[in-house]
Design a protein around this motif. Sequence first.
Motif, short mmCIF file in Angstrom:
data_model
loop_
_atom_site.label_atom_id
_atom_site.label_comp_id
_atom_site.label_asym_id
_atom_site.label_seq_id
_atom_site.Cartn_x
_atom_site.Cartn_y
_atom_site.Cartn_z
N ASN A 1 0.87 -1.16 0.00
CA ASN A 1 0.00 0.00 0.00
C ASN A 1 0.92 1.22 0.00
OD1 ASN A 1 -1.77 2.12 0.58
ND2 ASN A 1 -3.07 0.82 1.86
N VAL A 2 1.06 1.85 -1.15
CA VAL A 2 2.02 2.95 -1.28
C VAL A 2 1.61 4.18 -0.48
CG1 VAL A 2 2.93 2.17 -3.51
CG2 VAL A 2 0.96 3.69 -3.46
N SER A 3 0.34 4.28 -0.11
CA SER A 3 -0.09 5.46 0.65
C SER A 3 0.28 5.38 2.13
CB SER A 3 -1.59 5.68 0.49
OG SER A 3 -2.31 4.63 1.10
N CYS A 4 0.50 4.16 2.65
CA CYS A 4 0.82 4.06 4.08
C CYS A 4 2.06 3.21 4.38
CB CYS A 4 -0.37 3.54 4.87
SG CYS A 4 -0.77 1.82 4.52
N GLN B 1 -10.44 5.52 4.02
CA GLN B 1 -8.98 5.57 3.94
C GLN B 1 -8.33 4.28 4.42
OE1 GLN B 1 -10.92 7.15 6.08
NE2 GLN B 1 -9.95 7.32 8.09
N CYS C 1 -6.01 -0.82 3.33
CA CYS C 1 -5.30 -1.65 4.32
C CYS C 1 -5.95 -3.03 4.43
CB CYS C 1 -5.32 -0.97 5.69
SG CYS C 1 -4.56 0.66 5.74
N SER D 1 1.63 -3.90 -6.40
CA SER D 1 1.52 -2.74 -5.51
C SER D 1 0.14 -2.15 -5.70
CB SER D 1 2.56 -1.68 -5.85
OG SER D 1 3.84 -2.11 -5.50
#
Length: 146
Positions: free
Chosen positions: A35-38, A122, A126, A145
């Motif tokens: 998870n590139v955002s977290c 959001q 996850c 990814s």
Amino acid sequence: MELDELYREAILDHARHPRNFGALEECNRSAAAKNVSCGDAIQLFLRLSPAGRIEVVRFSGSGCAISTASASLLTLAVQGKTAQEAEALFEKIQRLLTGTSAPQDELPGDLAVLAGVRRFPQRVGCAMLSWHALEDALRTGEKNSV
């Protein structure tokens, strides 16, 4: 105990004591998802029988409580299932978390506890991380990814 509290406790239990955690050396399918955002990262390992049944499933990686709990729940849910059954379960989880339907009563085991995640858009990435790895492992075995 309220339903939200029960869901929260199940998520925390799987996050603190993940089931089937660790590499599987004798796997014939694996996939990674990040998870590139977290920064959560999961590696999923499967051993499929010649008939396409998931004999063993394990995961490793690091992430938040939701991604770890979801991966732990995934391993319990797909163990012994055929690849087709596991792919159908992926679709149900995706619909559950995106709010396009709520098939909670159709979900095996404790998977319904993931329903609470959809209230936090959001965090859906996850919860879906290990499921995307499962989809990749079953289809191609390639890394992914999200």
